[in-house]
Design a protein around this motif. Structure first.
Motif, PDB file in Angstrom:
ATOM      1  N   ASP A   7      96.071  30.989  43.603  1.00  0.00           N
ATOM      2  CA  ASP A   7      95.592  29.903  43.622  1.00  0.00           C
ATOM      3  C   ASP A   7      94.574  29.479  42.642  1.00  0.00           C
ATOM      4  OD1 ASP A   7      95.707  29.713  46.450  1.00  0.00           O
ATOM      5  OD2 ASP A   7      94.528  31.429  46.791  1.00  0.00           O
ATOM      6  N   VAL A   8      94.549  30.493  41.994  1.00  0.00           N
ATOM      7  CA  VAL A   8      93.125  29.626  40.672  1.00  0.00           C
ATOM      8  C   VAL A   8      94.115  28.868  39.435  1.00  0.00           C
ATOM      9  CG1 VAL A   8      92.257  30.793  38.584  1.00  0.00           C
ATOM     10  CG2 VAL A   8      91.739  31.990  40.433  1.00  0.00           C
ATOM     11  N   ALA A   9      95.437  28.592  39.310  1.00  0.00           N
ATOM     12  CA  ALA A   9      96.380  28.575  38.699  1.00  0.00           C
ATOM     13  C   ALA A   9      96.585  26.953  39.310  1.00  0.00           C
ATOM     14  CB  ALA A   9      97.638  29.350  38.679  1.00  0.00           C
ATOM     15  N   LEU A  10      96.606  27.331  40.205  1.00  0.00           N
ATOM     16  CA  LEU A  10      96.567  25.512  41.228  1.00  0.00           C
ATOM     17  C   LEU A  10      95.323  24.474  40.709  1.00  0.00           C
ATOM     18  CD1 LEU A  10      98.490  26.136  44.155  1.00  0.00           C
ATOM     19  CD2 LEU A  10      99.241  24.810  42.731  1.00  0.00           C
ATOM     20  N   LYS A  11      94.332  25.063  40.882  1.00  0.00           N
ATOM     21  CA  LYS A  11      93.115  24.610  40.644  1.00  0.00           C
ATOM     22  C   LYS A  11      93.267  24.054  39.372  1.00  0.00           C
ATOM     23  CE  LYS A  11      89.402  23.367  42.585  1.00  0.00           C
ATOM     24  NZ  LYS A  11      88.977  23.087  43.578  1.00  0.00           N
ATOM     25  N   ALA A  12      93.065  25.377  38.662  1.00  0.00           N
ATOM     26  CA  ALA A  12      92.852  24.833  37.104  1.00  0.00           C
ATOM     27  C   ALA A  12      94.020  24.558  36.557  1.00  0.00           C
ATOM     28  CB  ALA A  12      93.114  25.851  36.567  1.00  0.00           C
ATOM     29  N   GLY A  13      95.730  23.585  37.002  1.00  0.00           N
ATOM     30  CA  GLY A  13      96.495  23.365  36.609  1.00  0.00           C
ATOM     31  C   GLY A  13      97.183  23.847  35.200  1.00  0.00           C
ATOM     32  N   VAL A  14      97.082  25.234  35.953  1.00  0.00           N
ATOM     33  CA  VAL A  14      97.549  25.974  34.439  1.00  0.00           C
ATOM     34  C   VAL A  14      99.016  26.777  35.499  1.00  0.00           C
ATOM     35  CG1 VAL A  14      95.824  25.746  32.838  1.00  0.00           C
ATOM     36  CG2 VAL A  14      96.012  27.485  34.115  1.00  0.00           C
ATOM     37  N   SER A  15      99.513  27.050  34.618  1.00  0.00           N
ATOM     38  CA  SER A  15     100.370  28.511  34.657  1.00  0.00           C
ATOM     39  C   SER A  15      99.906  30.418  35.484  1.00  0.00           C
ATOM     40  CB  SER A  15     101.619  28.935  34.046  1.00  0.00           C
ATOM     41  OG  SER A  15     100.969  29.544  33.115  1.00  0.00           O
ATOM     42  N   VAL A  16     100.374  30.420  36.028  1.00  0.00           N
ATOM     43  CA  VAL A  16      99.804  31.970  36.852  1.00  0.00           C
ATOM     44  C   VAL A  16      99.672  32.894  35.440  1.00  0.00           C
ATOM     45  CG1 VAL A  16     100.458  34.042  37.991  1.00  0.00           C
ATOM     46  CG2 VAL A  16     100.827  31.823  38.978  1.00  0.00           C
ATOM     47  N   ASN A  21      95.997  35.906  31.687  1.00  0.00           N
ATOM     48  CA  ASN A  21      95.568  35.769  30.235  1.00  0.00           C
ATOM     49  C   ASN A  21      94.710  36.019  30.228  1.00  0.00           C
ATOM     50  OD1 ASN A  21      98.637  36.447  29.202  1.00  0.00           O
ATOM     51  ND2 ASN A  21      98.905  34.321  28.320  1.00  0.00           N
ATOM     52  N   VAL A  22      93.411  34.813  31.490  1.00  0.00           N
ATOM     53  CA  VAL A  22      92.403  34.472  31.124  1.00  0.00           C
ATOM     54  C   VAL A  22      91.907  36.152  31.224  1.00  0.00           C
ATOM     55  CG1 VAL A  22      90.486  33.372  31.604  1.00  0.00           C
ATOM     56  CG2 VAL A  22      92.144  32.336  30.774  1.00  0.00           C
ATOM     57  N   VAL A  23      92.169  36.398  32.999  1.00  0.00           N
ATOM     58  CA  VAL A  23      91.830  37.630  33.411  1.00  0.00           C
ATOM     59  C   VAL A  23      91.104  38.410  32.961  1.00  0.00           C
ATOM     60  CG1 VAL A  23      91.493  39.220  35.083  1.00  0.00           C
ATOM     61  CG2 VAL A  23      91.813  36.591  35.760  1.00  0.00           C
ATOM     62  N   ASN A  24      92.865  38.759  32.074  1.00  0.00           N
ATOM     63  CA  ASN A  24      93.102  40.593  31.264  1.00  0.00           C
ATOM     64  C   ASN A  24      92.233  40.242  29.929  1.00  0.00           C
ATOM     65  OD1 ASN A  24      94.442  42.496  32.501  1.00  0.00           O
ATOM     66  ND2 ASN A  24      95.498  39.936  33.228  1.00  0.00           N
ATOM     67  N   ASN A  25      91.783  38.856  29.472  1.00  0.00           N
ATOM     68  CA  ASN A  25      91.203  38.823  28.248  1.00  0.00           C
ATOM     69  C   ASN A  25      92.476  38.759  26.708  1.00  0.00           C
ATOM     70  OD1 ASN A  25      88.205  38.037  28.685  1.00  0.00           O
ATOM     71  ND2 ASN A  25      87.342  39.819  28.928  1.00  0.00           N
ATOM     72  N   TYR A  26      93.341  38.131  26.320  1.00  0.00           N
ATOM     73  CA  TYR A  26      94.037  38.429  25.979  1.00  0.00           C
ATOM     74  C   TYR A  26      93.464  36.995  25.323  1.00  0.00           C
ATOM     75  CZ  TYR A  26      97.080  41.562  28.830  1.00  0.00           C
ATOM     76  OH  TYR A  26      97.683  42.854  29.169  1.00  0.00           O
ATOM     77  N   PRO A  27      94.105  37.146  23.983  1.00  0.00           N
ATOM     78  CA  PRO A  27      93.685  36.119  22.471  1.00  0.00           C
ATOM     79  C   PRO A  27      94.536  34.666  22.989  1.00  0.00           C
ATOM     80  CG  PRO A  27      94.976  38.046  21.557  1.00  0.00           C
ATOM     81  CD  PRO A  27      94.656  37.716  22.976  1.00  0.00           C
ATOM     82  N   TYR A  28      95.229  34.600  23.404  1.00  0.00           N
ATOM     83  CA  TYR A  28      96.286  33.715  23.851  1.00  0.00           C
ATOM     84  C   TYR A  28      96.239  32.405  23.912  1.00  0.00           C
ATOM     85  CZ  TYR A  28      98.550  38.463  24.348  1.00  0.00           C
ATOM     86  OH  TYR A  28      98.897  39.321  24.357  1.00  0.00           O
ATOM     87  N   VAL A  29      95.054  32.529  24.621  1.00  0.00           N
ATOM     88  CA  VAL A  29      94.425  30.668  25.508  1.00  0.00           C
ATOM     89  C   VAL A  29      93.242  30.108  24.297  1.00  0.00           C
ATOM     90  CG1 VAL A  29      93.887  29.907  27.269  1.00  0.00           C
ATOM     91  CG2 VAL A  29      94.955  32.517  27.105  1.00  0.00           C
ATOM     92  N   THR A  30      93.765  28.784  24.400  1.00  0.00           N
ATOM     93  CA  THR A  30      92.497  28.034  23.995  1.00  0.00           C
ATOM     94  C   THR A  30      91.068  27.706  24.471  1.00  0.00           C
ATOM     95  OG1 THR A  30      92.890  26.650  25.148  1.00  0.00           O
ATOM     96  CG2 THR A  30      94.323  26.453  23.469  1.00  0.00           C
ATOM     97  N   ARG A  34      90.250  27.931  28.831  1.00  0.00           N
ATOM     98  CA  ARG A  34      89.700  29.459  29.089  1.00  0.00           C
ATOM     99  C   ARG A  34      88.776  28.604  29.994  1.00  0.00           C
ATOM    100  NH1 ARG A  34      90.466  34.447  27.686  1.00  0.00           N
ATOM    101  NH2 ARG A  34      91.351  33.930  26.266  1.00  0.00           N
ATOM    102  N   LEU A  35      88.046  28.038  28.946  1.00  0.00           N
ATOM    103  CA  LEU A  35      86.886  27.579  30.118  1.00  0.00           C
ATOM    104  C   LEU A  35      87.769  26.950  32.407  1.00  0.00           C
ATOM    105  CD1 LEU A  35      84.668  25.792  27.950  1.00  0.00           C
ATOM    106  CD2 LEU A  35      83.929  27.750  29.203  1.00  0.00           C
ATOM    107  N   ARG A  36      88.543  26.460  31.177  1.00  0.00           N
ATOM    108  CA  ARG A  36      88.124  25.200  32.604  1.00  0.00           C
ATOM    109  C   ARG A  36      89.200  26.877  34.194  1.00  0.00           C
ATOM    110  NH1 ARG A  36      93.186  21.684  31.761  1.00  0.00           N
ATOM    111  NH2 ARG A  36      94.529  22.666  32.164  1.00  0.00           N
ATOM    112  N   VAL A  37      89.775  27.833  33.533  1.00  0.00           N
ATOM    113  CA  VAL A  37      90.144  28.347  34.105  1.00  0.00           C
ATOM    114  C   VAL A  37      88.951  29.668  34.880  1.00  0.00           C
ATOM    115  CG1 VAL A  37      91.632  30.905  34.782  1.00  0.00           C
ATOM    116  CG2 VAL A  37      92.570  29.025  32.661  1.00  0.00           C
ATOM    117  N   LYS A  38      88.324  29.550  34.258  1.00  0.00           N
ATOM    118  CA  LYS A  38      86.460  30.244  34.529  1.00  0.00           C
ATOM    119  C   LYS A  38      85.755  29.746  35.622  1.00  0.00           C
ATOM    120  CE  LYS A  38      86.653  34.193  31.046  1.00  0.00           C
ATOM    121  NZ  LYS A  38      85.433  35.070  30.559  1.00  0.00           N
ATOM    122  N   ALA A  39      86.272  27.704  35.424  1.00  0.00           N
ATOM    123  CA  ALA A  39      85.590  27.480  36.710  1.00  0.00           C
ATOM    124  C   ALA A  39      86.436  27.186  37.474  1.00  0.00           C
ATOM    125  CB  ALA A  39      85.358  25.783  35.799  1.00  0.00           C
ATOM    126  N   ALA A  40      88.265  27.283  37.412  1.00  0.00           N
ATOM    127  CA  ALA A  40      88.276  27.174  38.797  1.00  0.00           C
ATOM    128  C   ALA A  40      88.342  28.948  39.014  1.00  0.00           C
ATOM    129  CB  ALA A  40      89.432  27.515  38.646  1.00  0.00           C
TER     130      ALA A  40
END
Lengths: 340, 340
Positions: A7-16, A21-30, A34-40
């Motif tokens: 659901d979050v991926a759809l909302k943010a327009g990114v892949s699961v 990666n954002v949820v796990n705080n991995y570094p490979y995300v711009t 990151r902001l867009r995913v967090k907003a979603a």
């Protein structure tokens, strides 16, 4: 229905995968992604379910740090190190306060919450070795301190005898000869191991220096290592026909209580009575006068405990349990040096 | 196969009900029977499964006390009360250290461990009201402190404005006129609510007394309420052309740091500078000089928080959430009175 990663991926327009990666705080995300995913995540009230994440591996992602007295800054300062070290490995730490009661410590060892906690760092106080026999369903445990020997767990400690000798030698080097030892603590009507070892270091230093022992200068039977009992014991020492000219306190809280009692009796620290503590808690650095003390390497104690525990949990640490000693140093401050 | 209550009962030659009474620490069992059951429990390595016990009621028997800084004794002292009060009701308390970070506090509210914890006592620091909107799966929460208003949770606090006014009035009553306020704390680039309220009380007291405000005497922008920042701010105040003759510190740790800086600069407390803190932590009672402070009723804060939370958990507390204020008192000690 609960919100999912999808659901979050759809909302943010990114892949699961990106959401993960954002949820796990991995570094490979711009940052922008990151902001867009967090907003979603916020909008959908998605709950990054750490439990589910770890349960896939049969883990909760939670460690416990069980210790006898969080109001003693020695334990809360090590607790901070443990929290930081665990956080760097994406583990959460819950603090369990045993009050130094054997039954609470037994509960910790038996796994009060076997499905909640992946491993325990335990600083035992009243526990006996027989309480620590391993059981099939046991979760990994790392022990801190000098209470328990010969148990099948990794164990982080330091040389209490050598450091107590060092503290006493420092007072001897100032020319003090009536050096009190405060204090021997008892749990379940027995002297604690830590007390016993520190007393031994004190006695060894006196003997080496050829200074005769006055048994009145040894305070025994303390119910706890607190400011209150430090002040009370110091008043007892000050009531002797010949009060001490120095005092080695077995922890900083006792020393801070002792300094208060010395102040109230209109003696001066260090001119009349030099004071040395043990633990190097922050309070001693700000005390008036500042407190000379023995500083165990708390950073290393906490870091090693977490590293050993996580190694046992994830299986990268194998082989027989180890007993590791970290270093301690004497830190000389105003309570044992005259201000220039 | 795991040992059951029944195995223990057979071994001890008593009924399952009796074993259960022993495990639950109920009083209806003689000491002799209790010992026999405990021996059987030990021999069979039976694990009194608290989780299972509570899970029958859909509960874990565990509460969390989440707070920003366990190294601040204000929180560890309330933590002790919470642990004792919960224990009297057979609940275990785990302490969760949020570091005052909004994301950690959000995790607490969202239920980092929804199956682990029955309820949370949360002392928020950086959380915003929108983080506290209730959700269907939310576990009960009780809030401490003044950070958040108008949220659907029980809330235990005290009147920060009135107490800060009281502290300042005390310094005014000593004839002090250059009274500094240390300090306004910021989180996420905003003044914290607690700081704002305490500053308001200080300003009201000055205004009532007709004492003009010198803005240089207000220390703002503190990253945390610690001894370190207290000492640093005090050095800044001592470097003014006319240093303050009194200082109201917004917590005891700041005050203890300030007293250390005053000592290092060879000023005297209280002769040159009177000092008042806030929190009444034990350290202040043993400081040299002992610290005048505002004492919130920590016993009542902890007791009420646990009572409210357990009432929400077991359904005996219904109706809309309440905001309860406990009392505070001024405790005058040596840092604001000349020794006779």
């Amino acid at each position: 229905m609960a919100t999912t990663l999808k659901d979050v991926a759809l909302k943010a327009g990114v892949s699961v995968k990106t959401v993960s990666n954002v949820v796990n705080n991995y570094p490979y995300v711009t940052d922008a992604i990151r902001l867009r995913v967090k907003a979603a995540i916020n909008e959908l009230q998605y709950q990054p379910n750490l439990s589910a994440r770890y349960l896939r591996k049969g883990r909760s992602g939670i460690l416990a740090f069980a210790n006898p007295d969080l109001s003693n800054a020695y334990f809360s300062e090590i607790g901070q190190v443990v929290i930081e070290a665990a956080k760097a490995r994406s583990y959460t730490v819950l603090l369990d306060h045993t009050g130094g009661e054997r039954s609470n410590e037994q509960d910790v060892v038996r796994g009060l919450s076997p499905h909640l906690i992946d491993g325990v760092i335990l600083s035992p106080f009243a526990l006996e070795p027989e309480d620590l026999q391993p059981r099939q369903e046991s979760i990994p445990i790392v022990l801190l301190g000098d209470r328990i020997y010969d148990v099948p767990y990794d164990h982080v400690t330091y040389d209490n005898v050598a450091t107590a000798r060092l503290a006493t030698q420092h007072l001897l080097s100032l020319g003090r000869r009536r050096i009190a030892a405060l204090g021997v603590q008892e749990a379940e009507a027995r002297e604690t191991e830590t007390s016993r070892l520190r007393l031994r270091g004190y006695l060894e230093a006196l003997e080496e220096a050829g200074v005769p022992l006055d048994p009145h200068l040894i305070i025994r039977g303390l119910p706890s290592f607190s400011r209150f009992y430090g002040a009370r014991a110091m008043r007892q020492l000050l009531s002797l026909d010949t009060p001490p000219d120095a005092i080695f306190c077995f922890n900083d809280l006792l020393a801070l209580g002792a300094m208060r009692a010395i102040f109230e009796a209109d003696y001066r620290v260090p001119e009349d009575i030099a004071v040395v503590g043990f633990d190097d808690i922050e309070e001693g650095r700000y005390a008036v006068p500042s407190l000379t003390t023995i500083a165990p390497d708390k950073q290393k104690i906490g870091d090693l405990a977490v590293a050993f525990l996580l190694g046992r949990i994830d299986g990268t640490r194998t082989g027989p349990p180890e007993r590791i000693e970290v270093s301690c140093q004497l830190i000389v401050r105003e309570s044992s040096t005259l201000r220039g």
